[in-house]
Design an enzyme around this catalytic site. Structure first.
Site, PDB file in Angstrom:
ATOM      1  N   MET A  88       8.744  -2.373  11.425  1.00  0.00           N
ATOM      2  CA  MET A  88       8.563  -1.296  10.439  1.00  0.00           C
ATOM      3  C   MET A  88       7.146  -1.346   9.897  1.00  0.00           C
ATOM      4  SD  MET A  88      12.035  -0.951   8.351  1.00  0.00           S
ATOM      5  CE  MET A  88      13.538  -0.598   9.243  1.00  0.00           C
ATOM      6  N   SER A  89       6.580  -0.157   9.719  1.00  0.00           N
ATOM      7  CA  SER A  89       5.217  -0.060   9.208  1.00  0.00           C
ATOM      8  C   SER A  89       5.041   1.322   8.605  1.00  0.00           C
ATOM      9  CB  SER A  89       4.236  -0.237  10.371  1.00  0.00           C
ATOM     10  OG  SER A  89       2.954   0.222  10.001  1.00  0.00           O
TER      11      SER A  89
ATOM     12  N   MET B  47       0.840  -1.197   0.000  1.00  0.00           N
ATOM     13  CA  MET B  47       0.000   0.000   0.000  1.00  0.00           C
ATOM     14  C   MET B  47       0.881   1.256   0.000  1.00  0.00           C
ATOM     15  SD  MET B  47      -3.440  -0.994   1.986  1.00  0.00           S
ATOM     16  CE  MET B  47      -2.888  -0.780   3.653  1.00  0.00           C
ATOM     17  N   GLY B  48       2.135   1.092  -0.385  1.00  0.00           N
ATOM     18  CA  GLY B  48       3.013   2.256  -0.521  1.00  0.00           C
ATOM     19  C   GLY B  48       3.566   2.757   0.792  1.00  0.00           C
ATOM     20  N   ALA B  49       4.072   4.015   0.764  1.00  0.00           N
ATOM     21  CA  ALA B  49       4.846   4.570   1.891  1.00  0.00           C
ATOM     22  C   ALA B  49       5.913   3.536   2.244  1.00  0.00           C
ATOM     23  CB  ALA B  49       3.960   4.920   3.080  1.00  0.00           C
TER      24      ALA B  49
ATOM     25  N   LYS C 220       4.799  -9.807   9.349  1.00  0.00           N
ATOM     26  CA  LYS C 220       4.302  -8.675  10.138  1.00  0.00           C
ATOM     27  C   LYS C 220       2.766  -8.746  10.217  1.00  0.00           C
ATOM     28  CE  LYS C 220       3.808  -4.190  11.353  1.00  0.00           C
ATOM     29  NZ  LYS C 220       2.537  -3.867  10.783  1.00  0.00           N
ATOM     30  N   ASP C 221       2.145  -9.126   9.086  1.00  0.00           N
ATOM     31  CA  ASP C 221       0.690  -9.297   9.039  1.00  0.00           C
ATOM     32  C   ASP C 221       0.424 -10.796   8.948  1.00  0.00           C
ATOM     33  OD1 ASP C 221      -0.181  -6.348   8.619  1.00  0.00           O
ATOM     34  OD2 ASP C 221       1.443  -6.663   7.207  1.00  0.00           O
TER      35      ASP C 221
ATOM     36  N   HIS D 261       9.289  -3.492   3.247  1.00  0.00           N
ATOM     37  CA  HIS D 261       8.761  -3.729   1.895  1.00  0.00           C
ATOM     38  C   HIS D 261       9.906  -4.084   0.937  1.00  0.00           C
ATOM     39  CE1 HIS D 261       5.536  -0.664   3.171  1.00  0.00           C
ATOM     40  NE2 HIS D 261       4.851  -1.750   2.910  1.00  0.00           N
TER      41      HIS D 261
END
Ligand code: AMP
Length: 281
Positions: A185-186, A30-32, A150-151, A37
């Protein structure tokens, strides 16, 4: 890096490559983008001929509209980061391209996985996730798709999704990437102020504490220790702390031999909701 805005064009391009025998790896985001990532993309690059990343903030998985509106976005910087690590393709669509028939999620059943923890706290969330992941896998026709631990609940649901929907794609789990202080990280970490960023390291500390006491204490004792710890912290609000069977994700009451467990936590720092988990075995 080639950037695609339209599913049909990306699908044509990937089909041409697939016919030539190229293996495709896919990393939906979902970016950022952060290093977590990027680690998924780098893993895909080592295992496939071509890597596709998508950046799409999926409206149907947000049960809280404020969270959707405030979700961080940095497409220019993200594109630069992806170019820097030589990602081959970026899919950067508008909602209309992903949802040509309107912004609606299908209803899915994953044998109860969808009702625990995040599913209970975020009604409809996993229907939104499954709807978008299925669509993205149809567009990008990957041999392998990469999802972060993480998820963890999402990862288990996506593994089930490809089986139930007979999607010929291997789902590859990827380890959690953390900040120096242990905070997972998120993208949402960008919204934390410096004080919140510092205190949020306690989330990982709680998980480590549960892990180190897992053999010597009962599940109830572990849960009580964590809840009382958060009662004394004004900056963090504990939403849940669960120890669950990794296969069913059902909260465990007692430890059973030969079963694998993970601890899961959701915490609010102000209005920002953070989740994390750890393997206990
Ligand atoms: P998101 O953009 O938050 O939807 O995440 C896209 C993918 O990156 C998902 O598979 C996440 O589980 C994964 N991811 C997010 N944060 C991390 C992290 N800290 N470490 C590893 N994977 C992550």
């Amino acid at each position: 890096m080639k950037i695609f805005q339209f599913a049909s064009q990306l699908n044509d391009e990937l089909n041409r490559n697939k016919i030539q025998g190229k293996k495709i790896g896919f990393v939906p985001t979902m970016g950022a983008l952060h290093k977590g990532h990027l680690s998924l993309i780098q893993k895909s690059q080592t295992e496939n001929d071509l890597t596709v990343c998508s950046i799409f903030v999926n409206p149907t998985q947000f049960n809280n509209q404020e969270d959707l509106i405030n979700y961080p976005s940095s497409n220019i910087e993200d594109t630069r980061l992806l170019q820097e690590i030589n990602c081959d393709y970026l899919y950067l669509p508008d909602p209309k391209d992903v949802y040509p028939n309107g912004l609606e999620a299908r209803s899915f059943h994953f044998g109860g996985l969808e009702n625990e923890m995040e599913g209970a706290k975020r009604p409809g969330h996993f229907d939104g996730v499954a709807t978008v992941v299925k669509r993205l896998l149809e567009i990008t026709i990957p041999d392998r798709a990469y999802f972060g631990e993480k998820d963890f609940q999402q990862l288990q649901i996506v593994k089930k999704l490809v089986v139930l929907e007979q999607i010929p794609c291997e789902i590859i789990p990827c380890a959690i990437f953390r900040e120096k202080n242990g905070l997972a990280m998120s993208s949402r970490n960008r919204r934390l102020n410096p004080a919140q960023l510092e205190v949020a390291s306690e989330i990982y500390q709680s998980l480590l504490q549960a892990k180190s006491n897992f053999q010597s204490k009962t599940i109830t004792e572990l849960q009580e220790a964590i809840s009382s710890q958060y009662k004394n912290m004004s900056e963090l609000d504990l939403e849940y702390f669960e120890i669950a069977d990794v296969d069913t994700l059902k909260p465990a009451k007692q430890k059973e031999k030969n079963k694998k467990y993970r601890a899961f936590i959701a915490v609010f720092a102000g209005s920002i909701r953070l989740i994390d988990n750890i393997d206990l075995n």
